[in-house]
Scaffold this active site. Structure first.
Site, short mmCIF file in Angstrom:
data_model
loop_
_atom_site.label_atom_id
_atom_site.label_comp_id
_atom_site.label_asym_id
_atom_site.label_seq_id
_atom_site.Cartn_x
_atom_site.Cartn_y
_atom_site.Cartn_z
N HIS A 55 0.83 -1.21 0.00
CA HIS A 55 0.00 0.00 0.00
C HIS A 55 0.86 1.26 0.00
CE1 HIS A 55 -3.92 2.06 1.24
NE2 HIS A 55 -3.03 3.03 1.17
N HIS A 57 1.13 5.35 -2.19
CA HIS A 57 0.64 6.29 -3.22
C HIS A 57 1.86 6.83 -3.96
CE1 HIS A 57 -3.45 6.69 -1.29
NE2 HIS A 57 -2.74 6.13 -0.32
N GLN A 150 -9.59 9.68 -4.70
CA GLN A 150 -9.20 10.40 -3.48
C GLN A 150 -10.29 11.33 -2.95
OE1 GLN A 150 -5.86 10.79 -1.33
NE2 GLN A 150 -7.84 11.13 -0.36
N HIS A 208 -9.82 2.36 0.44
CA HIS A 208 -9.41 3.13 1.62
C HIS A 208 -10.65 3.14 2.51
CE1 HIS A 208 -5.82 4.33 -0.40
NE2 HIS A 208 -5.45 5.09 0.60
N GLU A 211 -10.89 5.30 7.22
CA GLU A 211 -9.65 5.89 7.73
C GLU A 211 -10.00 7.17 8.48
OE1 GLU A 211 -6.82 7.22 4.83
OE2 GLU A 211 -5.15 7.14 6.24
N ASP A 307 2.43 3.37 2.90
CA ASP A 307 1.38 4.33 2.54
C ASP A 307 1.92 5.57 1.83
OD1 ASP A 307 -1.22 5.21 2.27
OD2 ASP A 307 -1.52 5.72 4.37
N1 17E Z 1 -4.99 9.48 0.86
C1 17E Z 1 -5.81 8.98 1.80
O1 17E Z 1 -7.05 9.10 1.65
N2 17E Z 1 -5.32 8.37 2.87
C2 17E Z 1 -4.01 8.24 3.01
N3 17E Z 1 -3.54 7.63 4.10
C3 17E Z 1 -3.15 8.75 2.04
C4 17E Z 1 -3.68 9.37 0.96
C5 17E Z 1 -1.70 8.62 2.20
FE FE2 Z 2 -3.44 5.11 1.53
#
Ligand code: 17E
Ligand code: FE2
Length: 411
Positions: A55, A57, A150, A208, A211, A307
């Site tokens: 994982h 980006h 995103q 995702h 989070e 990440d």
């Molecule tokens: N974008 C996101 O939504 N969550 C993350 N942890 C990262 C990017 C790195």
């Molecule tokens: Fe991520």
């Protein structure tokens, strides 16, 4: 070519193995060199299958502070900072940064990467460039690409169409971001859309998922239910799932049954989520890392990821998965002897299952001769002493080597 005296995956005894035409030919306690055969004495050093970054980006890497720094340290400010950087994206800018990040990973024994790529961009510049880089870098790094919305699927203009387009262009996996959608209803609808898109196009899924420190963020149950109902099962991965840290235990008990039925994978990102989560807490302050110990105990597959490397969400990162495992074990309290010894599985075998690498991965005769050599006898020792990756071979080809630093004590 014959490699001698390898300590394979923490084995007590050493073994030899032969490589031919880029594949492992045989493993045995002792193999005799053939006439004129090149030999490499590994001198009892630890040999592991290559590390896997499950994982990251890559499209955002190496952009921290450009144009602004994330001052609050929250995920949401990170997304705002990235939106500003996104305006300046060009194919050449992406190529330079990604090539640099891949080199950082390569020197640390990483040979496989799953990268999320932001598709909330009307031009899909990053997706197009990353697909080119996937081919350009194929011999040194196997890259899997997730079409990652995103800024949301239903909460971003033409979000659905952009995700569909990225899949048509050749993304390997479909992503989603339920906790960022405007409403709970949108979050459920976005997950239905993403998993159905993956099922129709025979792609993997990596969401995702939750989070956030909001215990009411329950995208995970929808991901698992749809993985089960659509028959996607372990083609589906839930990344982050940090809200699970804050769920009440009665709910987790109920949820765990569904998770086991769904057989989905999990990716935990300890460096980044200990940094991003708990930001609105006073004290006690939550660690914000998903329940790795409990998921593992229930037989669910969990891997660890970095990440980010130096971007709006994380101001550090050297491409070393050792750091990820090191912190991961601390924060999940998985510090028993066997847990430490076997912790390389979070960045090798478990990650290979998540990426569906199948028979292209692993130290077995007939498979590609991809392996790394660490300056230690076992992984406990390697992790504790931060042992360098002495050599990294991909399909029989030496990709990187490192000489251990020498220290002199003058007393
Ligand atoms: N974008 C996101 O939504 N969550 C993350 N942890 C990262 C990017 C790195
Ligand atoms: Fe991520």
């Amino acid at each position: 070519m014959l490699f001698q005296n390898a300590r394979i995956e923490n084995a007590e005894k050493t073994a030899d193995f032969r490589v031919e035409d880029g594949k492992f030919l045989a493993f045995a306690e002792k193999l005799r060199p053939l006439e004129g055969e090149e030999t490499v004495d590994l001198a009892g050093k630890l040999v592991l299958p290559p590390f896997i970054e499950s994982h990251v980006h890559l499209d955002t890497c190496l952009t921290a502070g450009d144009p602004v720094w994330n001052m609050s340290g929250t995920l949401f400010e990170g997304i705002e900072c990235w939106a500003k950087r996104k305006d300046k994206l060009s194919p050449e800018d992406i190529r330079q940064r990604v090539r640099q990040a891949v080199r950082l990973y390569a020197r640390n024994g990483v040979q496989f990467i799953r990268s999320h790529v932001d598709v909330t961009d009307p031009k899909l510049t990053a997706m197009e460039t990353m697909l080119e880089l996937r081919e350009e870098l194929r011999d040194v790094m196997t890259i899997q690409i997730v079409a990652f919305p995103q800024e949301g699927i239903l909460s971003y203009p033409n979000g659905k169409e952009l995700l569909e387009e990225a899949v048509k262009m050749g993304a390997d996996c479909v992503g989603a971001i339920p906790h960022y959608e405007f409403t709970r209803e949108y979050s459920v609808e976005s997950l239905n859309f993403a998993l159905e898109l993956a099922a129709e196009n025979d792609r993997l899924v990596d969401v995702h998922c939750d989070e956030i420190d909001d215990e009411a963020s329950r995208g995970l149950e929808t991901v698992a239910a749809r993985a089960l109902e659509l028959g996607l099962f372990d083609k589906v991965t839930a990344s982050h799932t940090t809200a699970m840290h804050s769920y009440n235990n009665a709910y987790v008990l109920r949820l765990m049954r569904l998770l086991k039925m769904s057989r989905i994978n999990f990716v935990c990102n300890p460096l980044v989520n200990t940094h991003l989560q708990g930001r609105i807490d006073t004290y006690p302050r939550r660690r914000g890392v998903t329940r790795v110990k409990e998921l593992t105990a229930e037989g669910l597959n969990v891997s660890f990821g970095h990440d980010d490397i130096f971007d709006p969400w994380y101001p550090m990162g050297s491409g070393s998965l050792r750091d990820v495992v090191f912190l991961g074990l601390h924060v999940t309290q998985m510090m028993g002897y066997e847990e430490i010894m076997n912790s390389y599985k979070f960045i090798t075998h478990n990650a290979a299952r998540t990426l569906h690498l199948g028979e292209s991965y692993g130290l077995e005769a007939g498979r590609p001769a991809s392996f790394i050599v660490l300056d230690a006898e076992n992984y406990y020792d390697a992790l504790n002493r931060n042992a360098p990756v002495l050599a990294s071979y991909k399909a029989g080809k030496l990709l990187s080597r490192t000489k251990p630093a020498e220290a002199e004590l003058l007393f």
